[in-house]
Each structure stands twice: as structure tokens, then as C-alpha cells.
Design an enzyme around this catalytic site. Sequence first.
Site, PDB file in Angstrom:
ATOM      1  N   LYS A  30      29.041  11.301   2.499  1.00  0.00           N
ATOM      2  CA  LYS A  30      29.809  10.100   2.196  1.00  0.00           C
ATOM      3  C   LYS A  30      30.169   9.400   3.507  1.00  0.00           C
ATOM      4  O   LYS A  30      31.047   9.843   4.244  1.00  0.00           O
ATOM      5  CB  LYS A  30      31.114  10.409   1.450  1.00  0.00           C
ATOM      6  CG  LYS A  30      31.855   9.117   1.010  1.00  0.00           C
ATOM      7  CD  LYS A  30      33.347   9.320   0.878  1.00  0.00           C
ATOM      8  CE  LYS A  30      34.173   8.620   1.906  1.00  0.00           C
ATOM      9  NZ  LYS A  30      33.917   7.217   2.212  1.00  0.00           N
ATOM     10  N   GLY A  32      31.125   5.109  -1.163  1.00  0.00           N
ATOM     11  CA  GLY A  32      32.328   4.900  -1.961  1.00  0.00           C
ATOM     12  C   GLY A  32      33.575   5.085  -1.142  1.00  0.00           C
ATOM     13  O   GLY A  32      33.525   5.278   0.081  1.00  0.00           O
ATOM     14  N   GLY A  66      37.367   6.823  -0.068  1.00  0.00           N
ATOM     15  CA  GLY A  66      37.913   8.154   0.108  1.00  0.00           C
ATOM     16  C   GLY A  66      38.622   8.687  -1.123  1.00  0.00           C
ATOM     17  O   GLY A  66      38.356   9.827  -1.547  1.00  0.00           O
ATOM     18  N   PRO A  67      39.516   7.904  -1.725  1.00  0.00           N
ATOM     19  CA  PRO A  67      40.221   8.403  -2.908  1.00  0.00           C
ATOM     20  C   PRO A  67      39.312   8.737  -4.079  1.00  0.00           C
ATOM     21  O   PRO A  67      39.670   9.562  -4.925  1.00  0.00           O
ATOM     22  CB  PRO A  67      41.162   7.241  -3.250  1.00  0.00           C
ATOM     23  CG  PRO A  67      41.386   6.534  -1.964  1.00  0.00           C
ATOM     24  CD  PRO A  67      40.077   6.619  -1.251  1.00  0.00           C
ATOM     25  N   VAL A 112      35.257   9.000  -3.969  1.00  0.00           N
ATOM     26  CA  VAL A 112      34.129   9.862  -3.605  1.00  0.00           C
ATOM     27  C   VAL A 112      34.574  10.986  -2.665  1.00  0.00           C
ATOM     28  O   VAL A 112      34.180  12.152  -2.835  1.00  0.00           O
ATOM     29  CB  VAL A 112      32.999   9.030  -2.974  1.00  0.00           C
ATOM     30  CG1 VAL A 112      31.885   9.926  -2.439  1.00  0.00           C
ATOM     31  CG2 VAL A 112      32.438   8.051  -3.998  1.00  0.00           C
ATOM     32  N   GLY A 113      35.387  10.649  -1.669  1.00  0.00           N
ATOM     33  CA  GLY A 113      35.847  11.679  -0.737  1.00  0.00           C
ATOM     34  C   GLY A 113      36.613  12.784  -1.445  1.00  0.00           C
ATOM     35  O   GLY A 113      36.388  13.975  -1.199  1.00  0.00           O
ATOM     36  N   GLU A 154      37.396  17.302  12.503  1.00  0.00           N
ATOM     37  CA  GLU A 154      37.514  16.641  13.804  1.00  0.00           C
ATOM     38  C   GLU A 154      38.424  15.451  13.580  1.00  0.00           C
ATOM     39  O   GLU A 154      38.045  14.483  12.922  1.00  0.00           O
ATOM     40  CB  GLU A 154      36.135  16.225  14.330  1.00  0.00           C
ATOM     41  CG  GLU A 154      36.121  15.924  15.813  1.00  0.00           C
ATOM     42  CD  GLU A 154      36.377  14.459  16.119  1.00  0.00           C
ATOM     43  OE1 GLU A 154      37.531  14.147  16.511  1.00  0.00           O
ATOM     44  OE2 GLU A 154      35.463  13.654  15.948  1.00  0.00           O
ATOM     45  N   CYS A 168      38.192   8.504  19.203  1.00  0.00           N
ATOM     46  CA  CYS A 168      39.188   9.572  19.081  1.00  0.00           C
ATOM     47  C   CYS A 168      39.459  10.267  20.404  1.00  0.00           C
ATOM     48  O   CYS A 168      40.545  10.807  20.619  1.00  0.00           O
ATOM     49  CB  CYS A 168      38.749  10.580  18.017  1.00  0.00           C
ATOM     50  SG  CYS A 168      37.113  11.274  18.301  1.00  0.00           S
ATOM     51  N   GLU A 217      48.441   7.942  17.876  1.00  0.00           N
ATOM     52  CA  GLU A 217      47.088   7.430  18.087  1.00  0.00           C
ATOM     53  C   GLU A 217      47.025   5.981  17.610  1.00  0.00           C
ATOM     54  O   GLU A 217      47.154   5.719  16.411  1.00  0.00           O
ATOM     55  CB  GLU A 217      46.075   8.288  17.339  1.00  0.00           C
ATOM     56  CG  GLU A 217      44.643   7.877  17.620  1.00  0.00           C
ATOM     57  CD  GLU A 217      43.634   8.790  16.944  1.00  0.00           C
ATOM     58  OE1 GLU A 217      42.589   9.067  17.566  1.00  0.00           O
ATOM     59  OE2 GLU A 217      43.880   9.211  15.802  1.00  0.00           O
TER      60      GLU A 217
END
Length: 469
Positions: free
Chosen positions: A172, A203, A205-206, A208-209, A247, A281, A377
Amino acid sequence: MTSEFREQLYIGGNWVPPASSERIEVENPYTEKVIGHVPAGTAEDVNLAVSAARQAFDGWAGLPMAERGAALDRLHTALAARAGEIARTVGLELGSPLKIAQAIQAGLPLAVLRGYADLAGRPDEPETIGNSLVVREAAGVVGAITPWNYPLHQVVAKVGAALAAGCTVVLKPSELTPLVAYLLLDAADEAGLPPGVLNLVTGTGPEVGAAIAGHPDIDMISFTGSTATGRAITRAAADRIAKVSLELGGKSANVILEDADLVKAVKVGVGNAFLNSGQTCTAWTRMLVHRDNYDEAVALAAKTAAGYNVGDPFDPATRLGPLVSAAQRERVRGFIERADARLVAGGLDVPLPGTGHFVAPTVFADVDPDSELAQEEIFGPVLSIIPFGTDDEAVAIANNSKYGLAGGVWGGDEHALAVARRIRTGAVDVNGGSFNPFAPFGGYKQSGVGREMGRYGLEEFQQVKAIQR
């Protein structure tokens, strides 16, 4: 690759229509115009992809590792032929300046994939401990959930290692930058990867993730993204004790000791902090400078930042492109607006192009090490400069973070190395040491769990078995 494929998913070795007619718009962050659509995948699509990956697993894992290496070699050849299209696509959907898109967004994943093909082509011999034969086997079906900031590199770092190890994958990509993933799947199709070995479900995150993270037939989740999402994925995987590799975020320190080459350390440090518009990151967003050199370093950093041309990613003169979205731009502007520190470059009042999600390259001095600016961050082109008086103080400030992903140290070689060994991060560059795509990459503390890249990255997708005889 024709645009109609981007209206489909790749499951079981075929381009297939999604279960839903819903689509996700993909925006060019420079023009702020829609440049394409991808399917808004559903849990039903994830089920089909996982089923395909499960059916393909035994055959793929059962191949000699060298044969998997040969397949990755073919994939590398097919993907390398698309290098120009990769750079252009990332420039359009992310806004990376052309030079960065060519060298890093296209070049780095090709180097990583080449490394995994080579590793698989020369597998390690099993280890013997007394009467035990210790072997490594594929972890199983992998759910790979990847971010938007390095949209092909982060995919290849997971997919290349997983496939070399014998795993099958359901991928994904981020819904903000999904288009370049289609080039990878097109290359995989051309390379003749067996059906079901690599599957693509686009898709949110809410939807497909979450379906991937909680799926009972996925043995391992590999995720790169925010620490908050990493926590949610860990909780979802914990219900079935699935393996998780994460990560996550970073707030890396660039420590410039009193015996450093100050001009080089500051210029390289600013460049590192502003790479990919600060959407990295590992970015060295905290510059720690010895008090004896502090004022000069602040002036150098301000001058360097002022030289960053902001504009069209496809203009060769551009050094800083837009942020990925309007929401990300407003988030970064909020940090600048709330900052309680001395502004020495950039800020909110600098004139910017008429379109595009831009934030000016910004530098703050006299930053409190405990402040929001130094602790959170930001993920934008914002650099904080902090003074220190002794090595012990520099190390304490550098380690004063919930993160521990990367960092830099500048000084006399042995002096800098001694300080680098005291910094609690997964990677530290000494005097500008270059990024090594074959060395282990990952973080301490809330920067993650596990490692990517090279042999360590491959082993992350394996289980260890002891056979007594």
C-alpha cells in the site's frame, strides 16, 4: 505506462478493477492541480491481494535464493529502463526538484534493488552450533505500508528485501504519492515475477492500511511513517502476534564541535536539513554549535538558507520545491508561527511563488533544547540552532529527544568519532560521511523497531530455525 492502468489494482499477476468505484485525486503540489486518480481500495481488495500472496508464498519461498535473485535482477533491469519516468513522476506528484528526483528519488531505489539482487545471488551458508543447523526462512506474507516523501525508495527498501528473503508482498503506497508505485508494478509485470508475489492496493490508511495491519493472513507488517500511525499498526498486529518492523520519525542533531571545519559543517548541515524540502525523517533539524563558533555559524546558516531558490521543481535553478500538500504546509507554518526563538532566515513573510505549497527555508537561532521547535518533528524546511559549551553538554542535548534515527558529528576525526559513539541513534555521519544504502538503517527509541537496507534489511524478513541432528 498508460494512464488506464492507474485506474486498476495489481493482484495475482493481473491488473484488475477495484471493488469500489471511488477514486483518490493525486495533486501536483506546485501547480495545485489534479494530475491523476487512483483507486480508493477497500478491505475487499486487501482480502483478494492477501489471498493471492498466500497462494504464491510456498512456491516463491521454496525457490533457491539465487533464483529469486535472478528475478530481482530482471526487475532491476526493467525498473532502470524507467529511471527518467520515475524522476518525472516523483517531480510531479511530490514536487522534488529535478536534480534530487534524478539522483535520489530514482537513483537510490535502483541502487538498493541492485544490492538485494546481488545479496540473493550469493546466499550465506547455514550456521552450525553444536548439533544444531541454524537456517533462515521467509517470514511469510508481508504487508508493506509506505510513506509519501521518498515514494519509490521506501517501497523498494521493503519489497526488495522481502522478495529476496522469500516473502510475498501486499503493498500500500501513500495516497499522496501513489503514481510511482505503478511504474514498479509495471516493471515487475515485465520482469515476469510469478503471479501473487507482489500485489498493489492503493487507498487510504484508515481503509487499506488498517485492513492490512489487522489481516489474519498477513504474517509481518513493514511500515514507514509517523510514530502515531506506527503505534496504531503495532496495536493492530499485536492481536495475532504478527511481526512488525517500523521506521518512524526523527529529530536528528548535527553536532559541530569546536575543532570542526565550520564552513563545511554548516553548509552541509543546512543542505541536509532542507533536503526534499525538509521532508526527510533523517534530516539534521537541530544544529548544535560550540559557543566559540556559534555567532559565525548562525551567520553562515542564515546566508546559506537565503541562497536556496524556491520554485518550479522542473527548473534546474530550483533548490527547494513545495511541500507535499496544503495540510503539510499549514502544519509547518504553525510551528514557525509558534516558535519562541530568534528568526535569522526565512519565516512567514518571505515572498513565495503564486502557486504551490511552499514554505521559505527558515532558520532559528537561540533555540531552547526543550522547546517544541527542538523536540517535535516538523517535516519542513525549518532548522534550529542551539549552542553548547562542552562535549558532555552536546551529547546531552543531542540525546534529549524521544527520537533516535540519525545525526551528524563534525570535528577532528578521533574527537568526532568518540562523540558519535555516545549519540543514541541508529546512524551517525562523521565529517560528512556519505549515506550507505547497504548499511543497516533504523532507529532507537520512538524512531522505530528493526532495520532496513543490506543484509540486515533482508534478515528482517526472515525467521530463524534451529534443526537438531
